[in-house]
Design a protein around this motif. Structure first.
Motif, PDB file in Angstrom:
ATOM      1  N   ARG A 158      25.861   8.924   8.393  1.00 17.26           N
ATOM      2  CA  ARG A 158      25.981   7.549   8.887  1.00 17.26           C
ATOM      3  C   ARG A 158      26.632   7.609  10.250  1.00 17.26           C
ATOM      4  O   ARG A 158      27.570   8.354  10.473  1.00 17.26           O
ATOM      5  CB  ARG A 158      26.893   6.758   7.931  1.00 17.26           C
ATOM      6  CG  ARG A 158      26.187   6.167   6.728  1.00 17.26           C
ATOM      7  CD  ARG A 158      27.200   5.843   5.671  1.00 17.26           C
ATOM      8  NE  ARG A 158      28.058   4.706   6.018  1.00 17.26           N
ATOM      9  CZ  ARG A 158      27.775   3.434   5.748  1.00 17.26           C
ATOM     10  NH1 ARG A 158      26.636   3.136   5.151  1.00 17.26           N
ATOM     11  NH2 ARG A 158      28.599   2.469   6.063  1.00 17.26           N
ATOM     12  N   ALA A 159      26.095   6.783  11.145  1.00 16.44           N
ATOM     13  CA  ALA A 159      26.716   6.724  12.469  1.00 16.44           C
ATOM     14  C   ALA A 159      28.058   6.016  12.346  1.00 16.44           C
ATOM     15  O   ALA A 159      28.271   5.199  11.457  1.00 16.44           O
ATOM     16  CB  ALA A 159      25.817   5.961  13.416  1.00 16.44           C
ATOM     17  N   THR A 160      28.966   6.375  13.248  1.00 18.49           N
ATOM     18  CA  THR A 160      30.282   5.745  13.243  1.00 18.49           C
ATOM     19  C   THR A 160      30.411   4.846  14.468  1.00 18.49           C
ATOM     20  O   THR A 160      30.094   5.273  15.578  1.00 18.49           O
ATOM     21  CB  THR A 160      31.382   6.825  13.265  1.00 18.49           C
ATOM     22  OG1 THR A 160      31.192   7.637  12.112  1.00 18.49           O
ATOM     23  CG2 THR A 160      32.771   6.216  13.244  1.00 18.49           C
ATOM     24  N   VAL A 194      32.833   9.453  17.219  1.00 18.98           N
ATOM     25  CA  VAL A 194      32.299   8.087  17.321  1.00 18.98           C
ATOM     26  C   VAL A 194      30.929   8.131  17.976  1.00 18.98           C
ATOM     27  O   VAL A 194      30.716   8.851  18.943  1.00 18.98           O
ATOM     28  CB  VAL A 194      33.266   7.203  18.155  1.00 18.98           C
ATOM     29  CG1 VAL A 194      32.650   5.838  18.451  1.00 18.98           C
ATOM     30  CG2 VAL A 194      34.586   7.033  17.426  1.00 18.98           C
ATOM     31  N   ASP A 195      29.974   7.386  17.403  1.00 19.10           N
ATOM     32  CA  ASP A 195      28.616   7.389  17.953  1.00 19.10           C
ATOM     33  C   ASP A 195      28.359   6.235  18.897  1.00 19.10           C
ATOM     34  O   ASP A 195      27.459   6.308  19.733  1.00 19.10           O
ATOM     35  CB  ASP A 195      27.603   7.347  16.812  1.00 19.10           C
ATOM     36  CG  ASP A 195      27.753   8.547  15.909  1.00 19.10           C
ATOM     37  OD1 ASP A 195      27.560   9.660  16.399  1.00 19.10           O
ATOM     38  OD2 ASP A 195      28.112   8.375  14.724  1.00 19.10           O
ATOM     39  N   LEU A 196      29.135   5.154  18.742  1.00 13.42           N
ATOM     40  CA  LEU A 196      28.915   3.982  19.594  1.00 13.42           C
ATOM     41  C   LEU A 196      30.182   3.131  19.606  1.00 13.42           C
ATOM     42  O   LEU A 196      30.912   3.066  18.616  1.00 13.42           O
ATOM     43  CB  LEU A 196      27.747   3.172  19.024  1.00 13.42           C
ATOM     44  CG  LEU A 196      27.327   1.971  19.857  1.00 13.42           C
ATOM     45  CD1 LEU A 196      25.910   2.157  20.342  1.00 13.42           C
ATOM     46  CD2 LEU A 196      27.404   0.678  19.082  1.00 13.42           C
ATOM     47  N   VAL A 197      30.428   2.487  20.748  1.00 10.19           N
ATOM     48  CA  VAL A 197      31.613   1.628  20.851  1.00 10.19           C
ATOM     49  C   VAL A 197      31.154   0.194  21.083  1.00 10.19           C
ATOM     50  O   VAL A 197      30.260  -0.055  21.903  1.00 10.19           O
ATOM     51  CB  VAL A 197      32.509   2.075  22.034  1.00 10.19           C
ATOM     52  CG1 VAL A 197      33.722   1.157  22.171  1.00 10.19           C
ATOM     53  CG2 VAL A 197      32.951   3.522  21.859  1.00 10.19           C
ATOM     54  N   LEU A 198      31.740  -0.730  20.325  1.00  9.84           N
ATOM     55  CA  LEU A 198      31.540  -2.159  20.587  1.00  9.84           C
ATOM     56  C   LEU A 198      32.813  -2.629  21.258  1.00  9.84           C
ATOM     57  O   LEU A 198      33.881  -2.603  20.648  1.00  9.84           O
ATOM     58  CB  LEU A 198      31.337  -2.927  19.267  1.00  9.84           C
ATOM     59  CG  LEU A 198      29.955  -2.827  18.630  1.00  9.84           C
ATOM     60  CD1 LEU A 198      29.946  -3.581  17.303  1.00  9.84           C
ATOM     61  CD2 LEU A 198      28.885  -3.401  19.544  1.00  9.84           C
ATOM     62  N   LEU A 199      32.715  -3.050  22.516  1.00  4.34           N
ATOM     63  CA  LEU A 199      33.928  -3.240  23.306  1.00  4.34           C
ATOM     64  C   LEU A 199      34.094  -4.683  23.774  1.00  4.34           C
ATOM     65  O   LEU A 199      33.197  -5.243  24.426  1.00  4.34           O
ATOM     66  CB  LEU A 199      33.853  -2.295  24.524  1.00  4.34           C
ATOM     67  CG  LEU A 199      35.007  -2.302  25.487  1.00  4.34           C
ATOM     68  CD1 LEU A 199      36.261  -1.707  24.837  1.00  4.34           C
ATOM     69  CD2 LEU A 199      34.657  -1.505  26.743  1.00  4.34           C
ATOM     70  N   PRO A 207      27.927   5.829  23.866  1.00  2.00           N
ATOM     71  CA  PRO A 207      27.476   4.608  24.532  1.00  2.00           C
ATOM     72  C   PRO A 207      28.332   3.403  24.144  1.00  2.00           C
ATOM     73  O   PRO A 207      28.875   3.352  23.038  1.00  2.00           O
ATOM     74  CB  PRO A 207      26.042   4.439  24.049  1.00  2.00           C
ATOM     75  CG  PRO A 207      25.900   5.308  22.859  1.00  2.00           C
ATOM     76  CD  PRO A 207      26.902   6.402  22.978  1.00  2.00           C
ATOM     77  N   VAL A 208      28.456   2.472  25.102  1.00  2.00           N
ATOM     78  CA  VAL A 208      29.294   1.292  24.855  1.00  2.00           C
ATOM     79  C   VAL A 208      28.447   0.026  24.948  1.00  2.00           C
ATOM     80  O   VAL A 208      27.732  -0.179  25.938  1.00  2.00           O
ATOM     81  CB  VAL A 208      30.425   1.210  25.915  1.00  2.00           C
ATOM     82  CG1 VAL A 208      31.250  -0.062  25.716  1.00  2.00           C
ATOM     83  CG2 VAL A 208      31.302   2.440  25.855  1.00  2.00           C
ATOM     84  N   ILE A 209      28.542  -0.818  23.916  1.00  2.00           N
ATOM     85  CA  ILE A 209      27.938  -2.163  23.996  1.00  2.00           C
ATOM     86  C   ILE A 209      29.101  -3.128  24.167  1.00  2.00           C
ATOM     87  O   ILE A 209      30.064  -3.097  23.386  1.00  2.00           O
ATOM     88  CB  ILE A 209      27.152  -2.517  22.716  1.00  2.00           C
ATOM     89  CG1 ILE A 209      25.968  -1.561  22.534  1.00  2.00           C
ATOM     90  CG2 ILE A 209      26.673  -3.964  22.764  1.00  2.00           C
ATOM     91  CD1 ILE A 209      25.106  -1.828  21.292  1.00  2.00           C
ATOM     92  N   VAL A 210      29.033  -3.937  25.210  1.00  3.06           N
ATOM     93  CA  VAL A 210      30.110  -4.913  25.413  1.00  3.06           C
ATOM     94  C   VAL A 210      29.833  -6.127  24.542  1.00  3.06           C
ATOM     95  O   VAL A 210      28.692  -6.584  24.412  1.00  3.06           O
ATOM     96  CB  VAL A 210      30.199  -5.299  26.904  1.00  3.06           C
ATOM     97  CG1 VAL A 210      31.124  -6.484  27.102  1.00  3.06           C
ATOM     98  CG2 VAL A 210      30.673  -4.108  27.708  1.00  3.06           C
ATOM     99  N   LEU A 211      30.909  -6.608  23.917  1.00  2.00           N
ATOM    100  CA  LEU A 211      30.817  -7.767  23.033  1.00  2.00           C
ATOM    101  C   LEU A 211      31.852  -8.753  23.548  1.00  2.00           C
ATOM    102  O   LEU A 211      33.046  -8.551  23.355  1.00  2.00           O
ATOM    103  CB  LEU A 211      31.172  -7.291  21.621  1.00  2.00           C
ATOM    104  CG  LEU A 211      30.720  -8.094  20.439  1.00  2.00           C
ATOM    105  CD1 LEU A 211      29.232  -8.315  20.474  1.00  2.00           C
ATOM    106  CD2 LEU A 211      31.092  -7.383  19.151  1.00  2.00           C
ATOM    107  N   SER A 212      31.373  -9.778  24.270  1.00  5.94           N
ATOM    108  CA  SER A 212      32.366 -10.642  24.904  1.00  5.94           C
ATOM    109  C   SER A 212      31.936 -12.105  24.857  1.00  5.94           C
ATOM    110  O   SER A 212      30.745 -12.427  24.743  1.00  5.94           O
ATOM    111  CB  SER A 212      32.527 -10.195  26.363  1.00  5.94           C
ATOM    112  OG  SER A 212      33.264 -11.143  27.078  1.00  5.94           O
TER     113      SER A 212
END
Ligand SMILES: Nc1ncnc2c1ncn2[C@@H]1O[C@H](COP(=O)(O)OP(=O)(O)OP(=O)(O)O)[C@@H](O)[C@H]1O
Ligand SMILES: [Mg+2]
Length: 513
Positions: free
Chosen positions: A96-98, A140-145, A171-176
């Motif tokens: 599972r991705a983290t 960590v596979d992806l960051v929600l920032l 990779p980073v996905i911005v969540l704003s």
């Protein structure tokens, strides 16, 4: 159900706030005292279950969607694996991705967590600093920032990541909640791979996370493949280099075979006259010894004042001097000694030349004098040249250059031997060196048979030879070309049948540092 949640929040001394924009979505904020941590998690799940239909009406997963969602993209499980392609191919299954959710607002973290935890392992960080620390230690596979956070903002996190590409951040996905295009484009410029606005849509976040993880995974696969290919290339390069060295060595040995008779002759000559000089010197020594004996007796007679004996001995000495030509002997000795010394020097230098030439190791890169290399080569090949060629040298002043002189000598040897072979009865060989700009130019020209134009193209090909079987391997020019190439130089040929051939080598002048 919503009422139950409201009642339970009240039981926990908390509050629930609703912020809804028609057509965009709703934002529920649950404010709870810290002690209720365990129940808060349950509450979030409960809240999400209750609000999926009302807040995100289109997101109820169909059976097909559920299957897709429950099969998250394959990922690596260790931080090392996601950051650096490994020896092993990236894992495909059972992983599972983290995802690291970074938000200072606990409620926001919980909502993201609840949306994704079915498919992914979720880690949380409540500040930019914590996020970076966690990325150092956790896979960590992806960051929600989130962007707006106290102490260290999402912008600063992105800046830090951009400043250190070598750390290979996920990779980073911005969540704003910020929606202006300036902010969005700024974060994308800082390296974010995607941008989602809050309140987000559950299906959309799942889809975007999914595709980013797939992309990251593909990138990893690609890097892995590139790494494997590079490794294979390095290995075959290494094998090529080894084969080249072996070829070089066997060609060297073949040349030595060809040159052996000549070299033996070259050594035999001085050895012959050294031997004869030594015999003469030995005869001279005998005569001088006899004369010294007479002088000793004369001394004795003088001390005994035996005039008659003195007279006799003086006559004997004069007769011996005339008979053995002692005056000539005394004149001749220095010349004989000098010739003998020169002979031994010649033998010594031929043997040294052969020794250096046949060395199994490849010689070393060092600052060397090309003219000295040519002189040394001439000594080794002299016997091939001297009977049928007139060698004209014009060696210009050259600076030392960083090169493998041992290998260059091998190239010069082949060019000179080829030139000699091309001359049938008698001809000339011109050897010219000069510095032109930052290059050394070496020309070896002969007045031999010349090369047919149809052969010019294949001249430097391995095994191209016009010589009868057993007389040429056809590797000489190929290896010479490779040697010059390795020195970042060039070798060209000009030839006219019946007139002769000129090889021109250009070598860049390289200083040791
Ligand atoms: N100076 C020259 N004049 C005329 N022909 C030449 C000259 N140098 C090279 N060649 C031609 O090029 C061919 C290839 O030369 P190369 O030195 O590679 O191999 P080779 O001399 O035949 O064999 P070896 O491997 O023993 O050197 C020769 O067989 C000859 O036909
Ligand atoms: Mg040759």
């Amino acid at each position: 159900m919503a009422l139950t949640v409201k009642q339970r929040i009240k039981q926990l001394n908390g509050r629930i706030l609703l912020n809804s924009i028609p057509g965009t979505g709703s934002r529920f904020t649950l404010i709870l005292p810290q002690t209720g941590a365990a129940s808060v998690d349950d509450l979030a799940a409960e809240w999400l279950a209750n609000h999926q239909e009302s807040s995100w009406p289109s997101q109820q997963p169909t059976a097909e969607k559920t299957t897709r969602e429950t099969a998250p993209p394959p990922v690596n499980k260790t931080a090392e694996q996601i950051r650096t392609p490994t020896e092993k191919p990236p894992q495909q299954e059972d992983s599972r991705a983290t995802i690291l959710v970074v938000d200072d607002d606990r409620a926001n973290r919980m909502v993201a967590n609840a949306s994704l935890r079915k498919q992914y392992t979720i880690l949380e960080a409540e500040s930019g600093m914590q996020c970076l620390n966690q990325l150092e230690t956790e896979p960590v596979d992806l960051v929600l920032l989130d962007l707006m956070m106290p102490d260290m903002s999402g912008f600063e996190v992105l800046e830090e990541m951009k400043a250190h590409p070598e750390r290979r951040y996920p990779p980073v996905i911005v969540l704003s909640a910020l929606m202006d295009s300036k902010t969005i484009s700024h974060t994308l410029q800082l390296g974010a791979v995607d941008y989602l606005t809050k309140p987000f849509n559950r299906e959309e976040i799942l889809a975007r996370v999914h595709s980013q993880i797939i992309l990251a995974q593909r990138e990893l696969h690609l890097e892995y493949k590139v790494q494997q290919r590079t490794k294979q290339l390095q290995e075959s390069n290494q094998r090529l280099e080894e084969t080249f060295q072996q070829l070089l060595q066997s060609e060297k040995m073949a040349s030595i075979g060809q040159l052996a008779a000549g070299v033996a002759h070259e050594i035999n000559n001085p050895v012959g006259f050294i031997h004869s000089n030594l015999s003469t010197l030995s005869e001279y020594l005998d005569a001088i010894g006899t004369l010294l004996g007479n002088y000793k007796d004369l001394g004795q007679a003088v001390s005994e004042t035996d005039t008659q004996k003195v007279q006799l001995l003086l006559e004997q000495i004069n007769a011996l001097r005339a008979e053995e030509d002692i005056d000539f002997i005394l004149e001749d000795i220095p010349g004989l000694v000098a010739d003998t010394r020169e002979g031994t020097e010649r033998v010594k230098s031929i043997v040294q030349g052969m020794k250096a030439f046949s060395r199994a190791d490849d010689g070393e890169m060092a600052e060397a004098d090309i003219n000295a290399g040519i002189e040394a080569t001439l000594k080794v090949v002299w016997n091939e040249l001297k009977y049928k060629t007139e060698v004209h040298k014009s060696l210009g002043a050259l600076p030392k250059t960083f090169c493998n002189l041992n290998q260059l000598n091998q190239a010069f040897t082949n060019l000179l031997v080829n030139a000699a072979h091309a001359i049938e009865e008698h001809g000339d060989i011109d050897i010219r060196t000069q510095q032109v700009g930052d290059e050394i130019i070496i020309e070896i020209a002969d007045t031999g048979s010349g090369i047919e134009s149809k052969h010019l193209q294949s001249l430097f090909d391995p095994f191209f030879t016009t010589k009868p079987v057993g007389q040429g391997t056809g590797l000489g020019l190929y290896l010479s070309y490779e040697i010059i190439q390795k020195h970042r130089g060039s070798i060209d040929v000009q030839s006219e049948v019946g007139k002769g051939t000129r090889f021109t080598i250009r070598l860049p002048i390289v200083s040791a540092n």
